[in-house]
Design a protein around this motif. Structure first.
Motif, short mmCIF file in Angstrom:
data_model
loop_
_atom_site.label_atom_id
_atom_site.label_comp_id
_atom_site.label_asym_id
_atom_site.label_seq_id
_atom_site.Cartn_x
_atom_site.Cartn_y
_atom_site.Cartn_z
N ARG A 72 -7.62 5.92 1.94
CA ARG A 72 -7.16 4.90 1.00
C ARG A 72 -7.64 5.24 -0.40
NH1 ARG A 72 -4.93 0.34 2.95
NH2 ARG A 72 -5.48 -0.86 1.09
N ASP A 132 -3.56 -0.35 -3.98
CA ASP A 132 -4.13 0.62 -3.03
C ASP A 132 -3.00 1.40 -2.38
OD1 ASP A 132 -6.62 -0.29 -3.59
OD2 ASP A 132 -6.95 -1.32 -1.68
N THR A 174 2.15 4.13 2.01
CA THR A 174 1.90 2.70 2.09
C THR A 174 1.24 2.23 0.80
OG1 THR A 174 1.65 2.72 4.50
CG2 THR A 174 0.66 0.88 3.33
N ASP A 209 -0.27 -1.19 -1.13
CA ASP A 209 -0.71 -2.58 -1.06
C ASP A 209 -0.89 -3.09 -2.48
OD1 ASP A 209 -1.06 -3.14 1.85
OD2 ASP A 209 -2.40 -1.41 1.69
N HIS A 254 0.45 -7.95 -0.89
CA HIS A 254 1.69 -7.63 -0.19
C HIS A 254 1.77 -6.13 0.01
CE1 HIS A 254 3.01 -11.77 -0.76
NE2 HIS A 254 2.56 -11.66 -2.00
N ARG A 255 2.52 -5.73 1.02
CA ARG A 255 2.60 -4.31 1.38
C ARG A 255 4.05 -3.84 1.38
NH1 ARG A 255 -0.61 -2.14 6.51
NH2 ARG A 255 -2.22 -2.07 4.89
N VAL A 257 6.18 -0.15 2.17
CA VAL A 257 6.09 1.19 2.75
C VAL A 257 7.29 2.00 2.32
CG1 VAL A 257 6.17 2.49 4.93
CG2 VAL A 257 4.71 0.47 4.73
N ALA A 280 4.58 -4.24 7.44
CA ALA A 280 4.72 -4.36 6.00
C ALA A 280 5.65 -5.50 5.65
CB ALA A 280 5.26 -3.06 5.41
N ASP A 281 5.52 -6.00 4.43
CA ASP A 281 6.45 -7.00 3.94
C ASP A 281 7.82 -6.38 3.66
OD1 ASP A 281 4.59 -9.43 3.51
OD2 ASP A 281 3.55 -7.80 2.48
#
Length: 474
Positions: free
Chosen positions: A163, A170, A186, A188, A192-193, A195, A217-218
Motif C-alpha cells: 500500500r 491510498d 486499487t 481508496d 470509497h474504493r 478498482v 469495491a464501490d
C-alpha cells in the motif's frame, strides 16, 4: 462529439471535499487510458496513455491536458504498454514532477517503451520534414528523448500488495496476468474504493498466471477491448499453414508484433511448430531492439523465479535459442531484411504497424504476392494493421501508397486480452459486486455490449462513460 467534450470539463477545485473520478481518455476507443481521481486535495492520475490509431484520436495527444500537469500529485500505471504509459513524457515536459507508481517489471519495460517511443517520434518528424509529406512546418515530435530521460527517474516501483499513500489517497496493486508486471490498481479515496482493471489477461497465457480476482469495491473501471466477442477456439496450425504456403511459393513471412509480450509468445509458437515438424527450420529474425530488450526482461524474471510466471514454463524462453534465431539491432541489418534473399520469418514492431521498422518491411514486401503478413493481435481502428485486416488493397506509408498483393492472415490465438466471457467472469469472482462498473478502453460498440451483459447477467449498473465526464465516488 463537441469541442467541450474533447477538451473535457474544468476539473473541480482542490479544496472540494468530494471524491471524484474523471474520464480523460479511453472512452469509445482502446487507446489513451487516462483517469483522474481527486480526493481531499490530492490528484492521482491512473494511467497516462498515448492515443493511437485514427487521426482525430492522435490529435488529442496534442491538446492541452484538462489538468495542469504540475498540479497532478502522482501517476499510477497498470502496465507498460504505450496506450497506458506513452503520454508520461509529455506530462513531464508540461510540468509534472511527482512519483509514477508501478510494479518493478513495469518500470523496467516502461523504460524500454518510452525511449523507443521518443526515438520513433523524432525519426517520424525528421523523415516527414525531409520527405515533404508533413502539413506542419516543421513537423515536431510530441516529446523527445530528453523528455523521456527526465521521466524515467520519476518511476517509483512498488511490489504487488504494497500500500502506498498519495496524500489523501491510498493505492495498491495485484497481478493482472496481461503482460509481465501488469497490475489491477486499487484506489481508496475518501472512504470509497475504485478498482482499475488495466488490461486484463487470460487464464491460458503461455507464460503468466491468471489475473487475481478483483477486491470488493464501490466502483470498477474495466477494459472492454474484446467486450463484444469471444475469442475463437485455438487453431493450433493456423500459423503453421501460413508459413508452409509462403515457403512453397518462395516468399517470406512478416509478423508485426508488439515488442512487449507478443514477440515472446510468437517466438514460443514458432518454436513449437518447428519442434513438431509443422514448419521447416527457417531463419527467424527479431528485428526490434525494443522487443529484444523486453525479451531480456522476461528472461531475467524467469531466471529469478518470478511468482507471476507459470512454474511449468520456467525454461520456455531459454529453449528459443534452439531456433535459427537472429537478433537484429542495427539499422543496416534491418534494411537488408526489406528484400530477403531466401524464405524466412521476420518478427518486427509495431504490432499494429503504426510505426517502427515493420513499416519499412511492409512497404517493400506487400507488393510481392509470394509474401505473407501475419497479424497477431488486436488492430485498433485507423491503424495500418486494421486496414490490412479489413482487406485494404493499398496502404499509405511514408507519403506513398503501396499495393497490397501479399497474403494477409489473421491469427487471433495470440491475444492476451480477456474476452467478454472472461471479463464477466472476472467481475463475478469479486467477494462482493461493485455498486457500479464503468466500461472503458474499447471501441464504442464493444463497451456498450459489455455494459449490457454486466447489467443482464450480474445485475450491476454498468455504463460506458463519455470523454471528460466526472462522477462522484460516494
Amino acid at each position: 462529439m463537441t469541442d467541450t467534450q474533447l477538451r473535457g470539463p474544468t476539473v473541480v477545485d482542490r479544496r472540494s471535499t468530494t471524491s471524484t473520478l474523471t474520464f480523460l481518455g479511453a472512452t469509445g476507443t482502446v487507446t489513451g487510458s487516462r483517469f483522474l481521481v481527486e480526493s481531499g486535495g490530492t490528484r492521482l492520475l491512473a494511467e497516462a496513455g498515448l492515443y493511437q490509431g485514427l487521426r482525430e484520436l492522435r490529435r488529442r495527444n496534442w491538446e492541452p491536458f484538462p489538468v495542469p500537469a504540475r498540479e497532478i500529485d502522482a501517476v499510477a500505471l497498470t502496465h507498460a504498454h504505450l496506450d497506458h504509459t506513452g503520454y508520461l513524457p509529455r506530462l513531464v515536459r508540461d510540468g509534472f514532477s511527482g512519483p509514477v507508481y508501478c510494479t518493478p517489471e513495469t518500470a523496467s519495460l516502461a523504460e524500454i517503451v518510452l525511449r523507443d517511443s521518443a526515438h520513433l517520434q523524432e525519426e517520424d518528424a525528421r523523415q516527414a520534414n525531409e520527405g515533404g509529406w508533413t502539413r506542419h512546418a516543421p513537423a515536431l515530435p510530441l516529446y523527445d528523448t530528453a523528455d523521456v530521460e527526465r521521466t524515467l527517474p520519476l518511476l517509483a516501483p512498488r511490489a504487488f500488495g504494497q500500500r502506498e499513500a498519495v496524500g489523501a489517497i491510498d493505492i495498491s496493486m495485484a497481478p493482472a496476468g496481461h503482460i509481465l508486471g501488469s497490475a489491477v490498481l486499487t484506489v481508496d479515496a475518501g472512504g470509497h474504493r475504485v478498482v482499475f482493471s488495466g488490461d486484463l489477461g487470460r487464464g491460458g497465457h503461455p507464460l503468466l498466471l491468471a489475473p487475481a480476482p478483483p477486491p470488493a469495491a464501490d466502483a470498477v473501471v474495466v477494459e472492454s477491448t474484446y467486450g463484444d466477442r469471444r475469442h475463437p477456439d485455438p487453431a493450433p496450425d493456423l500459423l503453421g499453414r501460413a508459413v508452409r504456403r509462403t515457403v512453397e511459393r518462395g516468399g517470406s513471412v512478416l509478423i508485426p508484433a508488439f515488442a512487449v509480450d507478443r514477440t515472446e509468445l510468437v517466438l514460443l509458437e514458432l518454436y513449437r511448430l518447428t519442434e513438431e515438424g509443422l514448419i521447416p527450420r527457417l531463419p527467424i529474425y527479431v528485428d526490434s531492439p525494443m522487443a529484444l530488450a523486453a525479451l531480456d526482461v522476461y528472461r531475467r524474471a524467469a531466471h529469478a523465479g518470478s511468482p507471476q510466471l507459470r512454474p511449468d514454463r520456467a525454461g520456455a524462453l531459454d529453449a528459443l535459442e534452439r531456433l535459427d534465431l537472429h537478433h537484429v539491432r542495427d539499422a543496416a541489418g534491418s534494411e537488408q531484411l526489406n528484400t530477403p534473399h531466401q524464405p524466412c520469418i521476420i518478427v518486427s514492431a509495431s504490432g499494429m504497424a503504426t510505426g517502427g521498422r515493420v513499416v519499412h518491411h511492409l512497404s517493400h514486401q506487400l507488393p510481392d504476392p509470394r509474401n505473407c503478413v501475419v497479424l497477431t493481435g488486436y488492430q485498433a481502428a485507423g491503424t495500418r494493421g486494421r486496414q490490412l485486416l479489413d482487406g485494404a488493397r493499398a496502404l499509405k506509408m511514408h507519403g506513398c501508397y503501396v499495393p497490397v498483393r501479399a497474403e494477409v492472415v489473421d491469427v487471433p490465438d495470440f491475444s492476451v486480452h480477456a474476452d467478454a466471457d472472461e471479463l464477466v467472469a472476472w467481475l463475478a469472482s469479486a467477494p462482493a459486486l461493485p455498486r457500479i462498473v464503468y466500461v472503458v478502453h474499447g471501441e464504442a460498440a464493444a463497451s456498450a455490449a459489455l455494459a449490457r451483459r454486466l447489467e443482464q447477467e450480474l445485475g450491476v449498473c454498468a455504463v460506458a462513460p463519455r470523454l471528460g465526464e466526472r462522477v462522484r465516488l460516494d
